[in-house]
Design an enzyme around this catalytic site. Structure first.
Site, short mmCIF file in Angstrom:
data_model
loop_
_atom_site.label_atom_id
_atom_site.label_comp_id
_atom_site.label_asym_id
_atom_site.label_seq_id
_atom_site.Cartn_x
_atom_site.Cartn_y
_atom_site.Cartn_z
N ASP A 199 40.87 117.01 -85.47
CA ASP A 199 39.78 116.90 -84.51
C ASP A 199 40.17 115.87 -83.46
O ASP A 199 41.24 115.24 -83.56
CB ASP A 199 38.46 116.51 -85.19
CG ASP A 199 37.24 117.16 -84.54
OD1 ASP A 199 37.16 117.12 -83.29
OD2 ASP A 199 36.37 117.67 -85.26
N HIS A 245 33.18 130.20 -81.82
CA HIS A 245 32.00 130.62 -81.03
C HIS A 245 31.69 129.67 -79.88
O HIS A 245 30.88 130.00 -79.01
CB HIS A 245 30.79 130.83 -81.94
CG HIS A 245 30.14 129.59 -82.46
ND1 HIS A 245 28.87 129.60 -83.01
CD2 HIS A 245 30.56 128.29 -82.53
CE1 HIS A 245 28.54 128.38 -83.39
NE2 HIS A 245 29.55 127.57 -83.11
#
Length: 336
Positions: A199, A245
């Site tokens: 991340d 998404h």
């Protein structure tokens, strides 16, 4: 022939009442206040600092919504579900998602009509060129967002730990790992595995704190980076949960290709989302999540399992399958 009833339509149209009552209950700490013992109306009202005018109706509304219980003596208590999932500080707490919904999404969704007319996101900082950069730049908002991602991923994480054939692999990396719920859940269930999370660098201390609190610091490590600018860490299995998404189609394809390049032959990519059913008729949560991407992002959208399998094939994966996880979530597994 039965005459049609407006009951379902009215219930749907006014369902924001139920949602906001629950979100406020989480915000105010109702379930925390009842974690140790039941309480009567006066005690609970005082403990939470509520006005007497509406406290009685508020608590009884929560009883009618089946998120509180009330005994014959008028004492309120958590239900088994709210006691397990909505008491802060417990490992099973999923209220971070509801906290984010209350603090951010509830107001933003009030602008859905504008989003549908314009195609533009309506979240706070809507004029910023990079929504995620603005979010990650604020430590308090970032911590709340990462906690919310743990809440939304907890059920799927356990299902992935149970259903995927982890015995065939040794290492894994969760891309967009947030607080670390998925790596922690998988590592706890499969002691032979080692891995970590990838991340942005700002996430590192929060990830490491969560992993250490779960006693897994020796097996899980943090990999800092930007998945659009940097190569993904190499591992036998790469996971992308509620990541694709967020992005437009070109970016989705780029991330899938990066995952393919980071995997060894026979390695696997797990993509999990609130996957829209292929007929686009049943998974209302998945479709509404796609509208949430309209509200929250510049180009994101949710997709069907068949869509994802097609993109995986384009990226080079030799085979793929779709498997239901839990609730609205499914995973697409691609094998290199």
């Amino acid at each position: 022939m039965l005459k049609p009833s407006p009951e379902k339509l009215l219930a749907l149209g006014m369902s924001f009442w139920n949602a906001k009552a629950l979100l406020s209950a989480v915000e105010l700490g109702v379930f925390d206040a009842l974690a140790d013992a039941p309480a009567d109306l006066a005690t609970l009202t005082t403990k939470l600092g509520l006005h007497q005018r509406s406290a009685h109706d508020f608590f009884d509304a929560l009883v009618a919504m089946k998120v509180l219980e009330r005994d014959a003596n008028g004492r309120y208590a958590n239900t088994p579900e709210t006691d397990f999932f909505l008491v802060r500080g417990r490992p099973s707490y999923v209220g971070g998602l509801l906290e984010m919904a209350n603090a951010r999404l509830y107001e933003s969704w009030g602008h859905l009509s504008e989003a549908l007319r314009t195609g533009r996101r309506q979240s706070e900082n809507q004029d910023a060129s990079d929504f995620f950069a603005a979010l990650y730049a604020d430590p308090q908002r970032l911590r709340g967002f990462l906690s919310a991602m743990s809440g939304v991923s907890a059920g799927a994480a356990q299902a992935i730990a149970d259903k995927f054939s982890w015995r065939d692999y040794r290492t894994f990396v969760d891309v967009g790992a947030a607080q670390g719920m998925v790596p922690v859940t998988i590592a706890r269930a499969h002691p032979h595995l080692s891995g970590g999370g990838f991340d942005l660098p700002q996430v590192g201390p929060i990830f490491e704190e969560f992993v250490a609190a779960n006693g897994l610091a020796e097996r899980l490590r943090f990999h800092p980076g930007d998945f659009f600018k940097d190569d993904l860490p190499k591992a036998d299995v790469i996971i992308m949960g509620h990541i694709l998404h967020d992005w437009d189609l070109e970016q989705k394809r780029l991330l899938l290709k990066k995952a393919y390049d980071a995997l060894p032959e026979g390695g696997a990519l797990i993509v999990y989302e609130a996957m829209i059913d292929n007929d686009r008729r049943e998974n209302a949560f998945g479709l509404l999540m796609s509208l949430n991407m309209l509200i929250e992002t510049d180009g994101g959208f949710d997709f069907t399992g068949a869509d994802c399998e097609g993109w995986m094939k384009e990226a080079g994966f030799s085979s793929s399958r779709v498997e239901h996880l839990t609730g609205p979530d499914s995973m697409v597994v691609g094998v290199k």
